[in-house]
Design a protein around this motif. Structure first.
Motif, short mmCIF file in Angstrom:
data_model
loop_
_atom_site.label_atom_id
_atom_site.label_comp_id
_atom_site.label_asym_id
_atom_site.label_seq_id
_atom_site.Cartn_x
_atom_site.Cartn_y
_atom_site.Cartn_z
N LYS A 445 7.11 -24.01 42.70
CA LYS A 445 7.64 -24.82 41.79
C LYS A 445 6.95 -24.18 40.29
N ALA A 446 5.94 -24.15 40.32
CA ALA A 446 5.10 -23.92 39.07
C ALA A 446 5.84 -22.49 38.45
N ASP A 448 8.57 -21.06 39.45
CA ASP A 448 10.00 -21.23 38.94
C ASP A 448 10.30 -21.68 37.64
N GLU A 449 9.47 -22.75 37.27
CA GLU A 449 9.35 -23.25 36.02
C GLU A 449 8.97 -22.44 34.86
N ILE A 450 8.20 -21.55 35.04
CA ILE A 450 7.41 -20.53 34.14
C ILE A 450 8.53 -19.60 33.78
N ALA A 452 11.77 -19.69 34.41
CA ALA A 452 12.75 -20.30 34.07
C ALA A 452 12.60 -20.43 32.28
N ALA A 453 11.57 -20.86 31.87
CA ALA A 453 11.23 -21.00 30.55
C ALA A 453 11.01 -19.99 29.44
N SER A 478 -1.37 -23.72 34.31
CA SER A 478 -0.55 -24.86 34.53
C SER A 478 -1.03 -25.62 35.76
N THR A 479 -1.67 -24.96 36.64
CA THR A 479 -2.08 -25.56 38.05
C THR A 479 -3.80 -25.76 37.65
N LYS A 495 9.35 -13.35 43.27
CA LYS A 495 10.60 -14.20 42.15
C LYS A 495 11.16 -13.26 41.38
#
Ligand code: ADP
Ligand code: MG
Length: 502
Positions: A445-446, A448-450, A452-453, A478-479, A495
């Protein structure tokens, strides 16, 4: 005494002078207080720091008619030390009286050993360096002898405006005088020698090596010569009790002698004192010769005689020596020679490391002790005896790392927390939610977020795959450093559609 010079002159250690290079020659007489509860010939306590004249028996005060009785433990300690110095143990040795007058010597003589010491020739291996190439060199310094003798009392000149006082607490305490051959060739070698000797004594448990308390002190004999030539006349600098000052005194003394010789003068054999405040040595008295002391065998004491069984029993029980421990660390744990040397340099460090490494990976334990623990101690100006992180606590951190409960990054944070706050590492990790995230769902999830941004970074990473590291860093951030870095790396590559070459 005839002295055979075994060393070839080493230009690295020459001191330049107007008439060419000079070589310094050093031999040390080290007085090491024997670790024992009571004195060499009496039952009085040896405890340090007691009120003046409270550790004094009638023997130590030399009352008429008192007879010395040998303390067997002190003899054993001397033999152990001899074994640790790889020296010859003399099965028969003799106590002599060394006669001289001094207010702190109530007997009027010191019981010592002269012609027949308890221990004969041995050796100490020192490591000098690093040189400009970062290399260390092992050098063997010969031991001439080790003998047992009594310490004297202490005159105190600062207690009263017109009188001097005498404290006999030290009178009669057992000393080992360890005499080196004149094999030492520089102030660095001299410092390495006394340091190594102190380490050996501490490993053996025969002397506490506390120079501040006077348990270990050295008379340093210094002469200079043209490289490889005849030995020069020596001066003896008395009673040095700091490794650093020993180095400074030798440097000063060698240059003083060179200056005299270059002007055509000669060196007087004399006893000198080092004034640490001024950084110079000055004359105390001209050197006395052995015959001045009218040595003769002490009629109150029988010669010491050992059989093989006595020596063998002490040998069988001897503590592991630093060089042997170093070899074992390299052989059995796969440590580098350098790391092993650091770990054995002090017995207390070796003890900590061995406790930590028991049942754990030796290399990982070594890295943590050397880089993290010793680094932090050094920064805080603390000895390992004062470490806020115990071997058990550090072991707890290593176990959490090994089970992948925490990441390497979190382990460093955890070390800091234990250092400042103390506590049980596993409980801290539990209570503060520091566990590593290995759950790929959460990491995914982390990632994917990074991705995408940051479309720009994605484009860059696709053009130049090494830039994928940027995403790994972002996810770790981020974690809170808790993501398993291998898992993050694999996911980022997958990814982005980059090949996973490990
Ligand atoms: P003494 O018993 O008179 O003090 P020793 O011959 O027993 O003399 O030596 C005492 C110490 O002096 C030893 O450590 C020895 O290595 C050292 N020594 C002897 N000759 C020299 C020299 N020329 N230069 C430096 N040290 C020396
Ligand atoms: Mg001497």
């Amino acid at each position: 005494m005839s002295i055979v010079d075994v060393r070839t002159p080493d230009p690295k250690r020459f001191i330049p002078g107007a008439t060419g290079d000079w070589e310094v020659v050093i031999g040390m007489e080290v007085h090491a207080q024997v670790l024992s509860k009571s004195k060499l010939f009496s039952g009085a306590s040896t405890e340090f720091g007691k009120p003046a004249n409270s550790n004094v028996s009638l023997v130590d005060a030399a009352m008429p008619g008192m007879l010395p009785v040998i303390n067997e433990e002190c003899v054993k300690q001397a033999v152990r030390t001899g074994l640790g110095l790889k020296a010859q143990i003399n099965k028969r040795s003799v106590f002599d009286r060394k006669n001289y007058f001094y207010p702190d010597l109530p007997q009027g003589y010191q019981i010592s050993q002269y012609k027949d010491p308890v221990v004969g020739e041995g050796k100490v291996i020192i490591s000098v360096g690093p040189d400009r190439q970062g290399q260390f060199e092992d050098i063997e310094i010969g031991i001439e002898r080790l003998h047992l003798e009594q310490d004297a009392g202490k005159s105190m000149h600062d207690q009263h405006p017109t009188m001097s006082f005498v404290d006999l607490n030290r009178s009669g305490v057992a000393l080992m005088e360890i005499v080196s051959k004149p094999d030492i060739r520089s102030s660095d070698e001299a410092k390495a020698y006394i340091t190594k000797l102190r380490t050996i004594l501490r490993y053996l448990g025969t002397c506490d090596g506390n120079m501040d308390e006077g348990s270990l002190r050295a008379d340093v004999n210094v002469s200079v010569r043209k490289p490889g030539g005849e030995f020069g006349t020596r001066c003896e600098i008395k009673n040095m009790n700091s490794v650093r000052f020993i180095g400074q005194a030798i440097e000063y003394e060698a240059r003083r002698q060179i200056a005299i010789l270059e002007e055509g003068g000669t060196i007087d054999q004399e006893t000198r004192l080092y004034d640490a405040g001024k950084g110079e040595t000055r004359s105390m008295r001209s050197k006395e010769d052995a015959h001045d002391y009218r040595y003769f065998p002490d009629p109150d004491l029988l010669p010491l005689e050992f059989d093989d069984a006595f020596i063998e029993a002490l040998k069988a029980d001897l503590a592991e020596l630093p060089d042997d421990k170093k070899e074992r660390f390299v052989r059995d744990m796969g440590l580098s020679v350098y790391d092993a040397s650091v770990l054995v340099s002090e017995k207390s460090i070796a003890d900590f490391f061995e406790k930590l490494a028991a049942g754990r990976d030796g290399k990982i334990a070594a890295n943590w002790v050397i880089n993290d623990l010793l680094g932090a101690l050094n920064k805080a100006g603390k000895d390992i005896e004062q470490t806020p992180v115990s071997a058990d606590q550090l072991g707890g951190i290593l176990d959490l790392l090994k089970s992948q409960t925490i990441s390497g990054k979190i382990a460093k944070d955890l070390f800091e927390i234990v250092w400042t706050e103390g506590g049980n590492p596993a409980e801290i990790v539990e209570a503060r939610g520091m566990k590593q995230v290995t759950d790929t769902g959460a990491i995914e999830k982390a990632v994917d977020e990074i991705i995408a941004a940051n479309p720009d970074q994605v484009a860059k990473a696709l053009a130049k795959p090494t830039l994928a590291g940027w995403f790994v860093g972002q996810v770790m951030k981020s974690t809170g450093g808790k993501a398993n870095p291998q898992a993050v790396q694999a996911l980022v590559k997958a990814k982005l559609g980059l090949p996973d070459e490990g």
